[in-house]
Design an enzyme around this catalytic site. Structure first.
Site, mmCIF file in Angstrom:
data_model
loop_
_atom_site.group_PDB
_atom_site.id
_atom_site.type_symbol
_atom_site.label_atom_id
_atom_site.label_comp_id
_atom_site.label_asym_id
_atom_site.label_seq_id
_atom_site.Cartn_x
_atom_site.Cartn_y
_atom_site.Cartn_z
ATOM 1 N N SER A 1 -7.980 -10.416 2.862
ATOM 2 C CA SER A 1 -6.583 -10.183 3.256
ATOM 3 C C SER A 1 -6.534 -9.371 4.545
ATOM 4 O O SER A 1 -7.015 -8.242 4.582
ATOM 5 C CB SER A 1 -5.837 -9.449 2.143
ATOM 6 O OG SER A 1 -5.826 -10.219 0.963
ATOM 7 N N GLU B 1 -4.609 -4.551 7.191
ATOM 8 C CA GLU B 1 -5.481 -3.941 6.188
ATOM 9 C C GLU B 1 -6.888 -3.779 6.737
ATOM 10 O O GLU B 1 -7.634 -2.888 6.350
ATOM 11 C CB GLU B 1 -5.498 -4.814 4.931
ATOM 12 C CG GLU B 1 -6.234 -4.206 3.762
ATOM 13 C CD GLU B 1 -6.005 -4.973 2.471
ATOM 14 O OE1 GLU B 1 -6.929 -5.008 1.651
ATOM 15 O OE2 GLU B 1 -4.904 -5.511 2.273
ATOM 16 N N ARG C 1 -3.975 1.191 -0.995
ATOM 17 C CA ARG C 1 -4.964 0.815 0.010
ATOM 18 C C ARG C 1 -5.300 1.985 0.937
ATOM 19 O O ARG C 1 -5.529 1.817 2.125
ATOM 20 C CB ARG C 1 -4.488 -0.382 0.838
ATOM 21 C CG ARG C 1 -4.220 -1.644 0.045
ATOM 22 C CD ARG C 1 -5.501 -2.165 -0.628
ATOM 23 N NE ARG C 1 -5.191 -3.361 -1.411
ATOM 24 C CZ ARG C 1 -4.792 -3.344 -2.682
ATOM 25 N NH1 ARG C 1 -4.677 -2.186 -3.317
ATOM 26 N NH2 ARG C 1 -4.522 -4.452 -3.325
#
Length: 338
Positions: free
Chosen positions: A238, A334, A166
């Site tokens: 998310s 995130e 990520r």
């Protein structure tokens, strides 16, 4: 096409649906127009600047007192081919899932597991999006764009992108310094299917022999059953990353919690399921005012309508603290909070 506006509402440009405004907003469909705009308006150097795609991974805590640049570059074209692969250049403004649909339709593999991920193509390498055992870095060949410091068009090879879980150079060192205008992907003519993650294999087998189309359909079914439609309920997918921890901590958790999901990670570390941690800490389905955790997916924080970015942030802080107190695990957002 270009658009320049002042005091511009960003409510339609972030999937959380937060009603924030930008001091200045510039949208372009041709990289040459971006270059002309920035060269002729040097005052942008005095402004805070962010690059905004579809706004599917951002939370505005306040109005943005600066310049928002929206790359809306269209287009999908084949730029090279060999026996096993096609190289396809895609404009940053293309909707990611529509590109996945294009690839699957033409039987090109490598991104089918990334179906239904919200956002634009330009945002995909920034976040190094991933799902069900696939990450976009595995198919990125190069990333093209405009370097704000050098004030020129430039490009980065996959090795120069510094991809990690990520993460990428565009999210760290080059954050808001490089405006992605297109991405070149290497897609496979004879793909190897990746079904070894979660319930994906079971879902695909129920449809018969695996194909790119059946994998895409299965992923869409799974994601749709767990994640809210951002057109109906504001969210950014998310909200937290799956934490990567030392093996000692993961072993300790397995001794105390037999059902804790643990996956192998690089460097001898372990990856935990953030959604499981949040659910076990008692947050799944909890709502406070206009903000809450989705009833079906503990990883998703939702705006039920009218919530401010600060209210979402404060709610996420409570979740972080609760998980840390129960498991000793530090969750990392995130979502990009500005």
């Amino acid at each position: 096409m270009i658009r320049f506006s002042e005091n511009y509402s960003l409510k339609a440009h972030n999937t959380f649906g937060v009603d924030a405004k930008a001091k200045f907003y510039f949208e372009f469909t041709d990289p040459a127009d971006l270059q002309i705009f920035l060269n002729e308006n040097q005052s942008w150097k005095e402004e805070r600047l962010i690059v905004l795609g579809e706004g599917s991974n951002i939370l505005f805590l306040n109005d943005f007192d600066g310049l928002v640049i929206h790359p809306n570059v269209p287009g999908i074209k084949t730029v090279d081919e060999d026996r096993n692969n096609y190289w396809v250049e895609v404009g940053a403004g293309e909707v990611w899932d529509e590109f996945v649909d294009f690839a699957v339709t033409y039987n090109l593999g490598g991104i089918e597991n990334l179906s239904l991920i919200p956002g634009t193509v330009g945002a995909a390498p920034v976040q190094n999006i991933g799902a069900y055992g696939q990450e976009v870095c595995a198919v990125v060949e190069k990333v093209k764009g405009y370097d704000l410091e050098k004030q020129q068009l430039s490009e980065y090879t996959v090795d120069e992108c510094r991809f990690a879980y990520r993460d990428s150079i565009f999210k760290s060192y080059l954050k808001n310094k490089f405006i992605i205008t297109s991405v070149v992907f290497r897609l496979e003519k004879f793909p190897e299917f990746n079904l070894k993650y979660g319930q994906l294999e079971e879902k695909v087998k129920a449809k018969g022999d695996p194909t790119l189309q059946s994998i895409r359909e299965a992923v869409i079914e799974i994601r749709s059953s767990k994640l809210p439609d951002v057109k109906e309920l504001g969210s950014a997918g998310s909200f937290f990353k799956n934490p990567v921890v030392d093996e000692g901590l993961s072993e300790s958790l397995k001794l105390n919690y037999e059902t804790v999901p643990v996956y192998a990670a690089q460097g001898g570390k372990a990856k935990l399921a953030a959604g499981w941690l949040i659910e076990q800490a008692g947050w799944k389905g909890v709502r406070e005012g206009a903000v809450g955790v989705h009833k079906d997916q503990a990883l998703v924080i939702v705006n039920y309508g009218g919530a401010t970015g600060k209210e979402v942030w404060d709610f996420s802080e409570k979740i972080k603290q609760s998980v840390f107190e129960k498991f000793g695990v530090e969750l990392e957002r995130e979502v990009n909070c500005i």
